[in-house]
Design a protein around this motif. Structure first.
Motif, mmCIF file in Angstrom:
data_model
loop_
_atom_site.group_PDB
_atom_site.id
_atom_site.type_symbol
_atom_site.label_atom_id
_atom_site.label_comp_id
_atom_site.label_asym_id
_atom_site.label_seq_id
_atom_site.Cartn_x
_atom_site.Cartn_y
_atom_site.Cartn_z
ATOM 1 N N HIS A 68 -71.646 -19.606 -9.777
ATOM 2 C CA HIS A 68 -71.030 -18.436 -10.399
ATOM 3 C C HIS A 68 -72.112 -17.668 -11.148
ATOM 4 C CE1 HIS A 68 -68.341 -15.737 -12.182
ATOM 5 N NE2 HIS A 68 -67.720 -16.512 -13.060
ATOM 6 N N GLY A 69 -72.626 -16.603 -10.510
ATOM 7 C CA GLY A 69 -73.715 -15.840 -11.114
ATOM 8 C C GLY A 69 -73.348 -15.222 -12.445
ATOM 9 N N GLY A 70 -72.044 -14.958 -12.655
ATOM 10 C CA GLY A 70 -71.599 -14.384 -13.917
ATOM 11 C C GLY A 70 -71.017 -15.406 -14.864
ATOM 12 N N GLY A 71 -71.162 -16.695 -14.530
ATOM 13 C CA GLY A 71 -70.609 -17.752 -15.366
ATOM 14 C C GLY A 71 -71.404 -17.969 -16.640
ATOM 15 N N ARG A 72 -70.813 -18.715 -17.558
ATOM 16 C CA ARG A 72 -71.442 -18.903 -18.870
ATOM 17 C C ARG A 72 -72.761 -19.653 -18.774
ATOM 18 N NH1 ARG A 72 -67.417 -21.806 -22.590
ATOM 19 N NH2 ARG A 72 -69.238 -21.807 -23.952
ATOM 20 N N GLU A 73 -72.855 -20.629 -17.852
ATOM 21 C CA GLU A 73 -74.108 -21.390 -17.775
ATOM 22 C C GLU A 73 -75.270 -20.487 -17.403
ATOM 23 O OE1 GLU A 73 -76.069 -25.491 -16.218
ATOM 24 O OE2 GLU A 73 -74.240 -24.851 -15.209
ATOM 25 N N VAL A 74 -75.086 -19.652 -16.375
ATOM 26 C CA VAL A 74 -76.161 -18.756 -15.947
ATOM 27 C C VAL A 74 -76.457 -17.730 -17.035
ATOM 28 C CG1 VAL A 74 -76.833 -16.991 -14.269
ATOM 29 C CG2 VAL A 74 -75.701 -19.079 -13.494
ATOM 30 N N ARG A 75 -75.417 -17.167 -17.648
ATOM 31 C CA ARG A 75 -75.628 -16.133 -18.670
ATOM 32 C C ARG A 75 -76.333 -16.705 -19.895
ATOM 33 N NH1 ARG A 75 -71.322 -14.752 -20.885
ATOM 34 N NH2 ARG A 75 -69.665 -15.781 -19.707
ATOM 35 N N GLN A 76 -75.916 -17.877 -20.345
ATOM 36 C CA GLN A 76 -76.560 -18.480 -21.518
ATOM 37 C C GLN A 76 -78.007 -18.856 -21.217
ATOM 38 O OE1 GLN A 76 -74.045 -21.702 -22.799
ATOM 39 N NE2 GLN A 76 -72.394 -20.348 -23.499
ATOM 40 N N CYS A 77 -78.227 -19.330 -20.003
ATOM 41 C CA CYS A 77 -79.600 -19.660 -19.589
ATOM 42 C C CYS A 77 -80.476 -18.410 -19.579
ATOM 43 C CB CYS A 77 -79.564 -20.322 -18.210
ATOM 44 S SG CYS A 77 -81.192 -20.641 -17.495
ATOM 45 N N GLU A 78 -79.934 -17.326 -19.056
ATOM 46 C CA GLU A 78 -80.702 -16.071 -19.018
ATOM 47 C C GLU A 78 -81.006 -15.575 -20.425
ATOM 48 O OE1 GLU A 78 -78.489 -13.340 -16.649
ATOM 49 O OE2 GLU A 78 -78.957 -14.324 -14.749
ATOM 50 N N GLN A 79 -80.058 -15.756 -21.353
ATOM 51 C CA GLN A 79 -80.295 -15.346 -22.733
ATOM 52 C C GLN A 79 -81.398 -16.172 -23.374
ATOM 53 O OE1 GLN A 79 -76.440 -15.706 -24.571
ATOM 54 N NE2 GLN A 79 -75.571 -13.958 -23.461
ATOM 55 N N ARG A 80 -81.453 -17.468 -22.999
ATOM 56 C CA ARG A 80 -82.491 -18.337 -23.571
ATOM 57 C C ARG A 80 -83.859 -18.080 -22.956
ATOM 58 N NH1 ARG A 80 -78.752 -22.438 -22.784
ATOM 59 N NH2 ARG A 80 -80.023 -23.326 -21.109
ATOM 60 N N TYR A 81 -83.880 -17.919 -21.638
ATOM 61 C CA TYR A 81 -85.168 -17.928 -20.934
ATOM 62 C C TYR A 81 -85.533 -16.606 -20.274
ATOM 63 C CZ TYR A 81 -84.542 -22.990 -21.393
ATOM 64 O OH TYR A 81 -84.348 -24.254 -21.877
ATOM 65 N N GLY A 82 -84.567 -15.707 -20.077
ATOM 66 C CA GLY A 82 -84.876 -14.435 -19.434
ATOM 67 C C GLY A 82 -85.395 -14.581 -18.016
ATOM 68 N N ALA A 83 -84.897 -15.589 -17.266
ATOM 69 C CA ALA A 83 -85.367 -15.847 -15.895
ATOM 70 C C ALA A 83 -84.159 -16.011 -14.980
ATOM 71 C CB ALA A 83 -86.243 -17.093 -15.865
ATOM 72 N N PRO A 84 -83.573 -14.915 -14.472
ATOM 73 C CA PRO A 84 -82.331 -14.992 -13.678
ATOM 74 C C PRO A 84 -82.420 -15.923 -12.477
ATOM 75 C CG PRO A 84 -82.804 -12.721 -14.294
ATOM 76 C CD PRO A 84 -84.007 -13.521 -14.678
ATOM 77 N N ALA A 85 -83.512 -15.812 -11.685
ATOM 78 C CA ALA A 85 -83.612 -16.644 -10.480
ATOM 79 C C ALA A 85 -83.713 -18.124 -10.843
ATOM 80 C CB ALA A 85 -84.823 -16.210 -9.648
#
Length: 452
Positions: A122-139
């Protein structure tokens, strides 16, 4: 749909071949991350991954390798045979649900292959979003989530039980994003609706609890050791053909809590805590089994077991509730207690000795009543009237006598999962029609109103 586009390869593999394919996929997913972590770039223009994200990726990679390489999948299980080619031409049926990490979609396979559930990142799920907020690395964050889905695939290949949703295949679209291209193909189930379950007959609710207990027994003695469902919630289960199945295994763990002393082994829940023992091996003894069992008690048993149960069985059910609620029973004792209740119920031994009531009824063999909407009772197998499970006509007579509206009943040819028959209760003798396989029972006091 990620699994339905791009370059695909069909996959009809054995369970062993699927495990090897999974290991290869782990390496494929890890390659960009490892290159990025050593100062290079996974793909042209992709930035170097932050050290924290890289460590999380490596940890999940190690966990997945351990599961995937842990041995042969059980006979008759693992992976089905569906691959990417089988999903070509599949028509979507909408989103069934989405969570912290994954999204589940319904799909109808081409060529009459039936309906399946497709689970992907789920690209829009909380795990991916929180990870992106922490690391700024979508892929990199999508790859991190993909490892969770691959862990679930590995577990479903190794664990085969009627209470675990069946893995029918998997697809990896190597031409797409490493995270978004992973899809698990699962048997299709219906979401578990607890409010709806509370309105079903007790026998059906007991079946659900019994199925859950058998699943927990299997998880306590699985080929991978004792497994705990860390995110144990009703939403992690589905109904398939009237049977309860766990559908979300990504948060399952085969690790038992390490300890140095007994004080390290307190099992905490919102309203209760349980002190456990620290074993000589440095593990909290039975913590996985006990956590599963108490969660089953608080989410399922307390709601589904006691209400509208046969009065003679209620003391046995109270014992189960008290013993599991206090964790005095382990899963072995709980299975034994459930099987005792099942035996009493199927055999009719639970029926209390009482005066024979069937003699108060006239039996008319070779007839049945005309089907029509009548008085309702709870919980009935039919919303049009009063249709209940009975062990014998004698029990049906006792039920009819206990209901002021009932004047007649018919024991039908329909049987429940326990082998008991369904009896239809009616408020007044209605028109009778011939039926060689039926018997109508009419109260003698009401028999003068029957018409043949």
């Amino acid at each position: 749909m990620a699994a339905a586009g791009g370059t695909r390869r069909g996959a009809r593999l054995s369970a062993a071949a699927l495990l090897l394919a999974l290991l290869a996929l782990v390496a494929l997913l890890a390659l960009p991350a490892l290159r990025a972590g050593h100062g290079g770039e996974g793909r042209a223009g992709s930035p170097r991954l932050p050290p924290g994200l890289l460590e999380e990726l490596r940890q999940r990679q190690r966990d997945l390798r351990r599961l995937a390489a842990g041995g042969e999948a059980e006979r008759g299980g693992g992976g089905g045979g569906l691959g990417c080619a089988d999903l070509r031409g599949a028509t979507g049926g909408g989103v069934l649900g989405s969570g912290f990490t994954k999204v589940v979609e319904r799909a109808a396979l081409a060529g009459g292959g039936g309906a399946v559930a497709l689970k992907s990142v789920h690209g829009g799920g909380r795990e991916v979003r929180q990870c992106e907020q922490r690391y700024g690395a979508p892929a990199g964050c999508r790859r991190l989530a993909a490892y969770k889905l691959l862990k679930e695939v590995a577990l479903l290949q190794r664990l085969r039980h009627p209470g675990i949703v069946q893995l029918r295949g998997q697809c990896y679209d190597s031409g797409g994003d490493p995270g978004a291209g992973v899809t698990a193909v699962l048997e299709l189930g219906a979401p578990l609706e607890m409010i709806q379950l509370l309105q079903t007959p007790w026998e059906e609710r007991f079946k659900i609890c019994l199925g859950l207990v058998k699943l927990l027994f299997y998880l306590a003695h699985s080929p991978l050791g004792s497994i705990v469902l860390l995110d144990f919630q009703p939403r992690q289960f589905v109904m398939v053909d009237g049977n309860l199945k766990v559908t979300d295994m990504d948060d399952a763990s085969t690790e038992e809590l390490s300890c140095k002393e007994d004080n390290d082994c307190t099992l905490d829940f919102p309203a209760k805590s349980f002190p456990l023992k620290c074993s000589s091996a440095g593990k909290c003894d039975g913590i996985n089994e006990k956590k599963n069992l108490f969660n089953a008690y608080r989410y399922f048993f307390t709601y589904l077991l006691p209400h509208s149960a046969p009065p003679a069985l209620q003391p046995f059910l109270s014992d189960i509730l008290n013993a599991t609620g206090d964790l005095r029973y382990g899963i072995n004792e709980t299975v034994t207690a459930f099987e005792k209740v099942l035996h009493l119920y199927k055999s009719g031994l639970y029926l209390q000795k009482r005066p024979l009531l069937l003699k108060e009824y006239i039996s008319l063999k070779g007839f049945r009543t005309v089907e029509a909407e009548d008085y309702k009772c709870w919980p009935s197998y039919s919303h049009l009237g009063c249709l209940l499970s009975v062990h014998s006509p004698e029990e049906a007579a006792a039920i009819c006598n206990s209901q002021s509206q009932c004047q007649s009943f018919i024991v039908t040819q329909q049987r429940t999962w326990t082998g008991r028959t369904l009896a239809s209760f009616q408020s007044s003798p209605t028109d009778l029609i011939p039926d060689a396989n039926a018997v109508v029972y009419i109260k003698r006091s009401a028999s003068s109103g029957k018409r043949l």
